[in-house]
Design a protein around this motif. Structure first.
Motif, PDB file in Angstrom:
ATOM      1  N   VAL A 100       0.782  -1.226   0.053  1.00  0.00           N
ATOM      2  CA  VAL A 100      -0.168   0.053   0.108  1.00  0.00           C
ATOM      3  C   VAL A 100       0.880   1.454  -0.056  1.00  0.00           C
ATOM      4  CG1 VAL A 100      -1.754   1.235   1.092  1.00  0.00           C
ATOM      5  CG2 VAL A 100      -1.807  -1.263   1.232  1.00  0.00           C
ATOM      6  N   GLY A 101       1.979   1.219   0.700  1.00  0.00           N
ATOM      7  CA  GLY A 101       2.754   2.358   0.848  1.00  0.00           C
ATOM      8  C   GLY A 101       3.458   2.669  -0.283  1.00  0.00           C
ATOM      9  N   TYR A 102       4.011   1.561  -1.067  1.00  0.00           N
ATOM     10  CA  TYR A 102       4.841   1.525  -2.254  1.00  0.00           C
ATOM     11  C   TYR A 102       3.523   2.357  -3.134  1.00  0.00           C
ATOM     12  CZ  TYR A 102       6.764   0.070  -6.647  1.00  0.00           C
ATOM     13  OH  TYR A 102       7.099  -0.284  -8.015  1.00  0.00           O
ATOM     14  N   ALA A 103       2.466   1.808  -3.322  1.00  0.00           N
ATOM     15  CA  ALA A 103       1.572   2.186  -4.316  1.00  0.00           C
ATOM     16  C   ALA A 103       1.209   3.901  -4.117  1.00  0.00           C
ATOM     17  CB  ALA A 103       0.221   1.307  -4.247  1.00  0.00           C
ATOM     18  N   LEU A 104       1.191   4.080  -2.828  1.00  0.00           N
ATOM     19  CA  LEU A 104       0.650   5.745  -2.502  1.00  0.00           C
ATOM     20  C   LEU A 104       2.035   6.322  -3.163  1.00  0.00           C
ATOM     21  CD1 LEU A 104      -1.197   5.524   0.728  1.00  0.00           C
ATOM     22  CD2 LEU A 104      -1.952   6.083  -1.453  1.00  0.00           C
ATOM     23  N   ALA A 105       3.233   5.981  -2.913  1.00  0.00           N
ATOM     24  CA  ALA A 105       4.347   6.713  -3.472  1.00  0.00           C
ATOM     25  C   ALA A 105       4.446   6.715  -4.932  1.00  0.00           C
ATOM     26  CB  ALA A 105       5.512   6.227  -2.644  1.00  0.00           C
ATOM     27  N   VAL A 106       4.381   5.627  -5.628  1.00  0.00           N
ATOM     28  CA  VAL A 106       4.910   5.665  -6.964  1.00  0.00           C
ATOM     29  C   VAL A 106       3.773   5.856  -7.895  1.00  0.00           C
ATOM     30  CG1 VAL A 106       5.619   3.808  -8.722  1.00  0.00           C
ATOM     31  CG2 VAL A 106       6.555   3.886  -6.280  1.00  0.00           C
ATOM     32  N   TYR A 107       2.533   5.475  -7.812  1.00  0.00           N
ATOM     33  CA  TYR A 107       1.391   5.713  -8.573  1.00  0.00           C
ATOM     34  C   TYR A 107       0.560   6.909  -8.590  1.00  0.00           C
ATOM     35  CZ  TYR A 107       2.899   0.666  -9.525  1.00  0.00           C
ATOM     36  OH  TYR A 107       3.543  -0.418  -9.796  1.00  0.00           O
ATOM     37  N   ASN A 108       0.193   7.283  -9.866  1.00  0.00           N
ATOM     38  CA  ASN A 108      -0.772   8.418  -9.464  1.00  0.00           C
ATOM     39  C   ASN A 108      -2.194   8.002  -9.998  1.00  0.00           C
ATOM     40  OD1 ASN A 108       1.233  10.553  -8.954  1.00  0.00           O
ATOM     41  ND2 ASN A 108       1.885  10.487 -10.907  1.00  0.00           N
ATOM     42  N   TYR A 167       9.417   6.060   2.543  1.00  0.00           N
ATOM     43  CA  TYR A 167      10.486   5.538   2.155  1.00  0.00           C
ATOM     44  C   TYR A 167      10.553   5.438   0.655  1.00  0.00           C
ATOM     45  CZ  TYR A 167      14.847   2.967   2.188  1.00  0.00           C
ATOM     46  OH  TYR A 167      16.064   2.263   2.097  1.00  0.00           O
ATOM     47  N   ALA A 168       9.512   4.906   0.257  1.00  0.00           N
ATOM     48  CA  ALA A 168       9.315   4.445  -1.097  1.00  0.00           C
ATOM     49  C   ALA A 168       9.384   5.806  -2.177  1.00  0.00           C
ATOM     50  CB  ALA A 168       7.868   3.940  -1.659  1.00  0.00           C
ATOM     51  N   VAL A 169       9.062   7.139  -1.435  1.00  0.00           N
ATOM     52  CA  VAL A 169       9.098   8.366  -2.393  1.00  0.00           C
ATOM     53  C   VAL A 169      10.517   8.469  -2.858  1.00  0.00           C
ATOM     54  CG1 VAL A 169       9.058  10.871  -2.036  1.00  0.00           C
ATOM     55  CG2 VAL A 169       7.327   9.559  -1.319  1.00  0.00           C
ATOM     56  N   SER A 170      11.550   8.021  -2.084  1.00  0.00           N
ATOM     57  CA  SER A 170      12.929   8.412  -2.535  1.00  0.00           C
ATOM     58  C   SER A 170      13.648   7.429  -3.522  1.00  0.00           C
ATOM     59  CB  SER A 170      13.924   8.034  -1.215  1.00  0.00           C
ATOM     60  OG  SER A 170      13.631   7.034  -0.569  1.00  0.00           O
ATOM     61  N   LEU A 171      12.861   6.419  -3.953  1.00  0.00           N
ATOM     62  CA  LEU A 171      13.109   5.305  -4.693  1.00  0.00           C
ATOM     63  C   LEU A 171      13.280   5.793  -6.076  1.00  0.00           C
ATOM     64  CD1 LEU A 171      10.917   2.136  -3.701  1.00  0.00           C
ATOM     65  CD2 LEU A 171      13.432   2.689  -2.940  1.00  0.00           C
ATOM     66  N   PRO A 172      14.450   5.646  -6.717  1.00  0.00           N
ATOM     67  CA  PRO A 172      14.614   5.928  -7.975  1.00  0.00           C
ATOM     68  C   PRO A 172      13.737   5.638  -9.081  1.00  0.00           C
ATOM     69  CG  PRO A 172      16.247   4.248  -7.746  1.00  0.00           C
ATOM     70  CD  PRO A 172      15.678   4.628  -6.418  1.00  0.00           C
ATOM     71  N   ARG A 173      13.024   6.474  -9.784  1.00  0.00           N
ATOM     72  CA  ARG A 173      12.017   6.080 -10.798  1.00  0.00           C
ATOM     73  C   ARG A 173      12.440   5.691 -12.127  1.00  0.00           C
ATOM     74  NH1 ARG A 173       7.089   8.612  -8.789  1.00  0.00           N
ATOM     75  NH2 ARG A 173       7.233   8.925  -6.733  1.00  0.00           N
ATOM     76  N   GLU A 174      13.727   5.878 -12.274  1.00  0.00           N
ATOM     77  CA  GLU A 174      14.478   5.390 -13.426  1.00  0.00           C
ATOM     78  C   GLU A 174      14.332   3.931 -13.748  1.00  0.00           C
ATOM     79  OE1 GLU A 174      15.635   7.509 -11.526  1.00  0.00           O
ATOM     80  OE2 GLU A 174      15.736   9.394 -12.608  1.00  0.00           O
ATOM     81  N   LEU A 175      14.244   3.188 -12.473  1.00  0.00           N
ATOM     82  CA  LEU A 175      14.365   1.691 -12.435  1.00  0.00           C
ATOM     83  C   LEU A 175      12.916   1.112 -12.995  1.00  0.00           C
ATOM     84  CD1 LEU A 175      16.111   0.981  -8.985  1.00  0.00           C
ATOM     85  CD2 LEU A 175      17.115   0.587 -11.419  1.00  0.00           C
ATOM     86  N   LEU A 176      12.148   1.989 -12.537  1.00  0.00           N
ATOM     87  CA  LEU A 176      10.523   1.581 -13.149  1.00  0.00           C
ATOM     88  C   LEU A 176      10.239   1.734 -14.431  1.00  0.00           C
ATOM     89  CD1 LEU A 176       8.214   3.552 -10.363  1.00  0.00           C
ATOM     90  CD2 LEU A 176       8.392   1.061 -10.648  1.00  0.00           C
ATOM     91  N   ASP A 177      10.848   2.689 -14.967  1.00  0.00           N
ATOM     92  CA  ASP A 177      10.815   2.839 -16.573  1.00  0.00           C
ATOM     93  C   ASP A 177      11.746   1.708 -17.208  1.00  0.00           C
ATOM     94  OD1 ASP A 177       9.039   4.955 -16.099  1.00  0.00           O
ATOM     95  OD2 ASP A 177      10.857   6.277 -16.140  1.00  0.00           O
ATOM     96  N   ALA A 178      12.926   1.441 -16.554  1.00  0.00           N
ATOM     97  CA  ALA A 178      13.602   0.355 -17.288  1.00  0.00           C
ATOM     98  C   ALA A 178      12.998  -1.063 -17.220  1.00  0.00           C
ATOM     99  CB  ALA A 178      15.077   0.323 -16.653  1.00  0.00           C
ATOM    100  N   ALA A 179      12.467  -1.181 -16.176  1.00  0.00           N
ATOM    101  CA  ALA A 179      11.886  -2.528 -15.985  1.00  0.00           C
ATOM    102  C   ALA A 179      10.588  -2.749 -16.707  1.00  0.00           C
ATOM    103  CB  ALA A 179      11.558  -2.674 -14.432  1.00  0.00           C
TER     104      ALA A 179
END
Length: 283
Positions: A100-108, A167-179
């Motif tokens: 849940v925390g990851y989804a709230l940080a990464v997705y819009n 915590y997930a807010v600080s994760l690099p978004r570039e890894l998401l796009d690459a994956a």
């Protein structure tokens, strides 16, 4: 001037070390007194109470030996119940709260801010307000006097969700796009790429959630009914009755309850410290 400044820094460090050492002794006093009391008889405790007096004539292993006899068998049943509930609660809480925390940080998505507001709002609601409706739900789902009746209602903690979100807010978004370019699914991205980066957060929250579950008293007291299902806090509290107090099990049993938490902290203290510091990132 520089010598004077260096001397002041040295004096400050010495003073800080002395002050912190004194505070450490104050903080350790209850546990040391409890540890010494676990080697004394109940009559000795009634006469002098908890103290740091070392008298080898009255110290013995009788209280601990009592736990390993047939009379102390119920204590290990409580211990097993606490261990199982803590392990299950921590694992379930870390998995779902991090999702849940990851989804709230990464997705819009629509309503994201509303969900985040509800998470923060739930952090301010005391357990006593939710206890009756939650208990009625446990009756409806037939989870009274079961492990899952203790675990399920608080498996997704608002505090844990907010912590993982920060915590997930600080994760690099570039890894998401690459994956995503490599064809990885969204759940695969979380499980294979982002979860390893969140290990410090898992370590910190794992200690906090395990400690909360291990020491939880009120909700298990409401849900659990039989002696064989009691956890350690409930079982040990039940040894103090108007008809007599079993200090032989209570004191030594209380000392042994600290062992799993100490082991857990020493195993994950590195992640605990880094998780608390890095997890405080602002957007």
């Amino acid at each position: 001037m520089f010598i004077a400044a260096a001397e002041r820094r040295v004096m400050f460090r010495i003073f800080a070390a002395i002050l912190l050492t004194g505070l450490s002794f104050v903080a350790l006093f209850p546990f040391v007194a409890l540890l010494l009391a676990s080697f004394k008889s109940a009559s000795e405790l009634m006469r002098f109470g908890l103290n740091l007096r070392l008298d080898f004539d009255v110290l013995s292993l009788k209280n601990y030996l009592y736990l390993f006899t047939e009379q102390g068998k119920i204590y290990w049943t409580w211990y097993k119940n606490s261990l199982l509930i803590t392990l299950l609660f921590t694992a379930v809480s870390l998995f779902f709260s991090s999702l849940v925390g990851y989804a709230l940080a990464v997705y819009n998505f629509k309503g994201k801010n509303t969900v985040l507001f509800l998470v923060l709002f739930l952090m301010m609601i005391p357990l006593e307000i939710l206890m009756l409706p939650l208990f009625e739900e446990m009756i409806a789902f037939r989870l009274v006097d079961t492990y899952w009746g203790v675990i399920v209602p608080f498996a997704v903690s608002p505090f844990a969700v907010f912590f993982f979100r920060q915590y997930a807010v600080s994760l690099p978004r570039e890894l998401l796009d690459a994956a995503r370019i490599d064809g990885c699914s969204e759940f695969g991205i979380y499980l294979r790429i982002m979860s390893p980066l969140m290990i410090p957060a898992f370590g910190a929250m794992g200690i906090l959630q395990a400690l909360h579950s291990w020491n939880n008293f009120l909700w298990p007291l409401v849900v659990l009914r039989t002696d064989e299902m009691f956890t350690l806090p409930i079982g040990l509290a039940g040894l103090l009755t108007p008809y007599g107090n079993n200090y032989d099990v209570l004191i030594s049993g209380a000392v042994l309850t600290v062992v799993p938490i100490i082991i857990l902290f020493f195993l994950f203290q590195r992640y605990f410290i880094s998780g608390l510091t890095i997890g405080a990132v602002k957007e």
